[in-house]
Every structure is written in C-alpha cells, then in structure tokens.
Design an enzyme around this catalytic site. Structure first.
Site, short mmCIF file in Angstrom:
data_model
loop_
_atom_site.label_atom_id
_atom_site.label_comp_id
_atom_site.label_asym_id
_atom_site.label_seq_id
_atom_site.Cartn_x
_atom_site.Cartn_y
_atom_site.Cartn_z
N ASP A 6 12.73 28.53 42.04
CA ASP A 6 13.01 28.90 43.43
C ASP A 6 12.51 27.83 44.39
OD1 ASP A 6 10.57 30.11 42.21
OD2 ASP A 6 10.06 30.53 44.29
N ASP A 13 9.15 23.31 49.79
CA ASP A 13 8.05 24.25 49.56
C ASP A 13 6.76 23.55 49.13
OD1 ASP A 13 9.53 26.27 50.49
OD2 ASP A 13 9.67 27.41 48.63
N ARG A 68 8.39 35.71 53.71
CA ARG A 68 7.72 35.45 55.00
C ARG A 68 8.44 34.33 55.75
NH1 ARG A 68 2.55 31.66 53.72
NH2 ARG A 68 3.39 30.62 51.89
P1 AMP Z 1 6.03 30.10 47.37
O1 AMP Z 1 5.05 30.00 46.26
O2 AMP Z 1 5.48 29.82 48.74
O3 AMP Z 1 7.26 29.28 47.10
O4 AMP Z 1 6.47 31.62 47.44
C1 AMP Z 1 6.91 32.38 46.35
C2 AMP Z 1 7.45 33.69 46.82
O5 AMP Z 1 6.42 34.48 47.43
C3 AMP Z 1 8.55 33.61 47.87
O6 AMP Z 1 9.43 34.68 47.61
C4 AMP Z 1 7.79 33.82 49.15
O7 AMP Z 1 8.62 34.27 50.19
C5 AMP Z 1 6.75 34.83 48.76
N1 AMP Z 1 5.54 34.80 49.60
C6 AMP Z 1 4.57 33.85 49.57
N2 AMP Z 1 3.60 34.15 50.46
C7 AMP Z 1 3.95 35.31 51.07
C8 AMP Z 1 3.35 36.14 52.08
N3 AMP Z 1 2.17 35.86 52.64
N4 AMP Z 1 4.03 37.24 52.45
C9 AMP Z 1 5.20 37.57 51.88
N5 AMP Z 1 5.80 36.84 50.93
C10 AMP Z 1 5.19 35.72 50.51
MG MG Z 2 9.03 28.92 47.54
#
Ligand code: AMP
Ligand code: MG
Length: 487
Positions: A254, A264, A95
């Site tokens: 990541d 993040d 996203r």
């Molecule tokens: P994060 O925990 O925010 O670091 O995200 C972990 C993974 O989930 C990353 O690949 C993000 O891009 C994906 N991600 C988190 N929220 C969303 C969302 N609402 N739509 C699509 N991908 C998401």
């Molecule tokens: Mg992330």
C-alpha cells in the site's frame, strides 16, 4: 509570485467521480486553531496558487480542507495491502483525504492530498490525526528527495491544527498537504482485484495508463505494458534510493505507487555508516525492509501487482502467469543496470566504460566502505576530493589502507571526473541527527531549525560556506538510531 486568483484554481474530482467504488466522500475535521508551520512557495507557484493567499487565514483553511471550493469532492481512498508480508483486505486512507486533482502547466494532473485530517471510515482504531513531528519529517525528507532528483510525492505545507494528539506523550497535531502524480498504489489494484469486479479493475488500469504510462495504451497488450511500465519505474526508483542510502522503512504494497514516486514517508532514514543490513524502523523486527532488501521487496511487491492485473493480461490464467513472470524477470536486470550506472557515475567513471573494468572498482570500494562502516554520503562526496588529488579525507575513514591505496591507483588510472562526481554525490542529505534536532525544536514551537535544514537540503550538490554542520556525519554520541511510524 503568481497573481492567479485562488478561486480560479479548480480541484478536479476525476478519481472521486470515476471510482466511487474506491473513494468514500468525506470531509476534513475542523481545526480549532490552524497555524502555518511551512509553505512550499516554489511548489505553490508551480501549482498556480498565490503563496500570499495560502498564508492568509482563508488559505490556511484551504490547505487543511476546512474551506474548499464549492465544487471540490474530497474523498478517502480505499486500498488493500500486504503489510510486512501479511495481506490486509481493507486499509485505505484512515487519516488522509484526496481533495482533488489540479492540472499543471504541463497538462498533467496532480493530486492534492491531506494527511492527518481526521478519522475516516477506514480509520479502524486510529485517531485520524498526525503530530507535527512526523508531518514535518515527511516534508523535509520528501523535499530533499525531490532536490536529489528522485521521484517523490511533494510537500506543499504543514499546518498545525491547534489540537493535541495523544501518542506516548501529548503532542501538537498537524496536517500535511501533499502533492503527488497520483495516490494509486499497488494496494489500490489489490483492492480492485479483490472486489472481483473485472470492469472496475480494467477502469483502474486504464486510468493508471492514461495518467502515468500513456505509451502502454497503444501496445498490443496494454495491461502487460502497464505491468512492464510499473516494473521499469520502480526498478529505477529503488536503484536511486540505494544510491543515496535511503531506507524507506515500510515498503508495504500500500506504500508503493504505480507512478514510480516515493510515497508515505514514515519510519524512513538515510543511512549514516554504510551497512547493508541497516534497519531503522522500530517495528521492523525481522529486518524485512533493511537497506539491502529493498530491491528484493520491490520485486515481491510487483509480483503482487502482477497477480492483481493477471485477469486483464490474459483470459487464460496460465498464459497470464507466464506473461507476468516474464515481465517480472525484467526487474532484476533493469534494477541492476540502473544501480550500476549510478555507481559508475558516483565514481566519476565514463558511461561507456567496460563493465569488466568498472564493476570490480565499484565492488572493491564498497567492501572497504562497508568494512569501515564509513559515513556513506560524505565518503562519496570526499571521493571527489581524491579525484582532485587529496585522498586524505577518504583515507582517514577507512581501515584497510594498503587495499585502498591499491584501489586508488587503479581508479585514478581511469581519470575519474571530479566535477561529474560532485553533480551526483550530494553534500547535504537529511541526516538523522539533524532531522531529530529540527523536529524536537518544531514540536516545542521553534520552526527555525527546520527552515534552516530545508534551505541546506534544497541544493544538495553545491557546497556552501557556513553549512558544514549540515554536511558532517552524526556525532559519535548519536545512535543507534530508531524511527517510528508516527501513528
Ligand atoms: P502508513 O503506515 O502510514 O502507510 O499507514 C497504514 C495504514 O494505517 C493506512 O491505512 C493509514 O491510513 C492508517 N493509519 C495510520 N495512522 C493512522 C491514524 N492515526 N488514524 C487512522 N488511520 C491511520
Ligand atoms: Mg501508507
């Protein structure tokens, strides 16, 4: 205010051009009714943007990737990652989008990046969107970290999209415009390594060296030097988190940069009462990312980084492993040195002081603070008052007073420097109850409390009249505090 015309700002497409294997060209979703919630004027000026332009309808559309310069090449970046210890081969920007890089006055490139800009090929089951609350949360906490002199991605703006987002309830949607040294993650290297394309891995490593660890390029083994460089910046970073009581909450590989910037901000929180096992994230059921585990997790993540780099470090696998293990061995030592130097400074003790004297002073104090679960931030700030002769504010929150009085006597005999303490022990941090209060108001259309909080956080070490509310610990009625990923 900058008078640079916005059209002269070039979004470079270095990453997009150099790493087609790691970058999928993509466009941001069109926002039906963009409305500016926050813009970071000093940062905008630093980047060469005219803040007045950014506030205009055209500027808003630029900020959310809906109206980009013709030569811009927005991409979703691919990366892998260990999430809570489990490997996911394909994460990537689900996203988010990298709009491109901007050259700063210092000649360094900075990424301009969006979060909440719609689904990408990496979205899996996600909707690609973000809600106002979590995006403002990242803005508040990242800007606070910056003011605390902790390396971090920055926040340039939050724009409400006018679209609603379905979570547990229906929430207003938003896009965060983020600025970073880069978005190259440990997970980016895992992705390149998993592709079995050694030349891709080498190009990524060369890019990371050029951008973040330039001195590595002249070393005999530049890739081993890169590993050591990342170990060094991460050791320092995590020590700084620990010193301010920051719990990242989701230290997956990541979410770890090779630049050494915090990235993040999801379910993160600043600790209130001092508790080494503090966990705030609702999804961290095992406490993997608890406060005290952060250095251990960082070291674990760096081992994953080393594994990814191994084929570049040495052709012979055994030798690569031996070199990597030796480099990783430096983490604990560097982390401990950074943490201890920071703690000594928090206690107002001079740099050259013998560890045999300083170390028990630090350890004994932390035991007392932990036993009383005293509010971490205000305790250390008030310790400066004790250095000036008024010990009551710290005495009043501890339990074992005879032990503390003994400690005070030992500490005061070392002439702690109260002014130096005030320069490292913040008054204002993004306290959980204040952040929640501000986000709730913003979700209901009132950005006022967020703006006030940001103002207090912008100068964390200087106590100012009228801001007591921002310095005080949470009321008893607040908590236990839980944070959510906001996905
Ligand atoms: P994060 O925990 O925010 O670091 O995200 C972990 C993974 O989930 C990353 O690949 C993000 O891009 C994906 N991600 C988190 N929220 C969303 C969302 N609402 N739509 C699509 N991908 C998401
Ligand atoms: Mg992330």
């Amino acid at each position: 205010m900058s008078d640079i015309a916005p059209s002269t700002i070039a979004f470079e497409g270095h990453f997009a051009r150099e790493f087609p294997e790691l970058a999928v060209p993509w466009r941001a979703e069109e926002a039906p009714d963009p409305r500016l919630l926050l813009v970071n004027e000093p940062l905008a000026v630093e980047l060469g943007f005219d803040p007045g332009f950014l506030r205009s309808p055209e500027g808003l559309r630029l900020l959310i990737g809906n109206a980009l310069p013709e030569d811009a090449t927005p991409v979703a970046q691919g990366y892998s990652g260990h999430q809570f210890g489990f490997y996911s081969p394909r994460l990537g920007d689900g996203r988010a989008l990298l709009l491109g890089e901007i050259a700063g006055a210092d000649g360094k490139f900075r990424d301009i990046h969006l979060k909440g800009s719609g689904r990408t090929p990496f979205a899996r089951n996600g909707d690609g969107r973000a809600a106002v609350g979590p995006m403002l949360r990242e803005y508040i906490v990242s800007e606070s970290m910056h003011a605390l002199h902790i390396p971090t991605t920055r926040s340039l703006a939050v724009v409400a999209t006018g679209r609603s987002v379905q979570r547990e309830t229906v929430l207003p949607g938003a896009v965060l415009t983020r600025v970073a040294g880069s978005h190259i993650r440990v997970g980016s290297f895992q992705y390149a390594r998993a592709s079995n394309d050694i030349e891709l891995l080498r190009r990524l490593a060369d890019h990371a060296i050029e951008r973040h660890h330039p001195s590595s390029s002249t070393e005999v083994n530049p890739y081993l030097a890169l590993l050591k460089g990342v170990i060094a910046v991460q050791a320092r970073l995590v020590a700084q988190w620990m010193l301010v009581g920051f719990v990242h909450g989701v230290m997956n590989t990541d979410n770890m940069t090779v630049s050494g910037e915090t990235i993040d901000y999801g379910p993160c929180a600043f600790m209130d009462g001092f508790d080494p096992v503090a966990v705030y994230s609702s999804i961290d059921e095992q406490g993997r990312y608890a406060y005290r585990n952060q250095p251990v997790v960082a070291e674990w993540n760096l081992a994953r980084f080393a594994e990814s780099l191994a084929p570049l470090i040495h052709d012979d696998e055994e030798q690569a492993v031996a070199l990597a293990v030796e480099a990783l061995g430096g983490f604990r030592q560097q982390y401990s040195a950074a943490w201890f130097a920071g703690m000594r400074a928090k206690l107002g003790l001079p740099e050259g002081m013998d560890d045999a004297v300083a170390s028990p002073l630090v350890d004994d104090l932390l035991k007392l603070v932990q036993e009383a679960r005293a509010d971490y931030t205000s305790f250390f700030r008030n310790l400066g008052k004790a250095a000036r002769g008024n010990a009551e504010p710290v005495r009043g929150v501890l339990l074992d007073l005879p032990a503390f009085d003994d400690w005070l006597e030992r500490w005061r005999a070392r002439n702690p420097d109260a002014d130096a303490m005030d320069r490292v022990n913040p008054v204002y941090i993004p306290r959980n109850h204040l952040v929640e209060e501000a986000l709730a108001a913003a979700t209901n259309g009132d950005i006022g409390p967020t703006a006030e909080l940001l103002e207090a956080l912008s100068s964390p070490y200087v106590e100012r009249p009228g801001l007591d509310r921002f310095a005080d610990p949470a009321p008893e009625s607040f908590g236990p505090y839980r944070t959510f990923c906001g996905t």
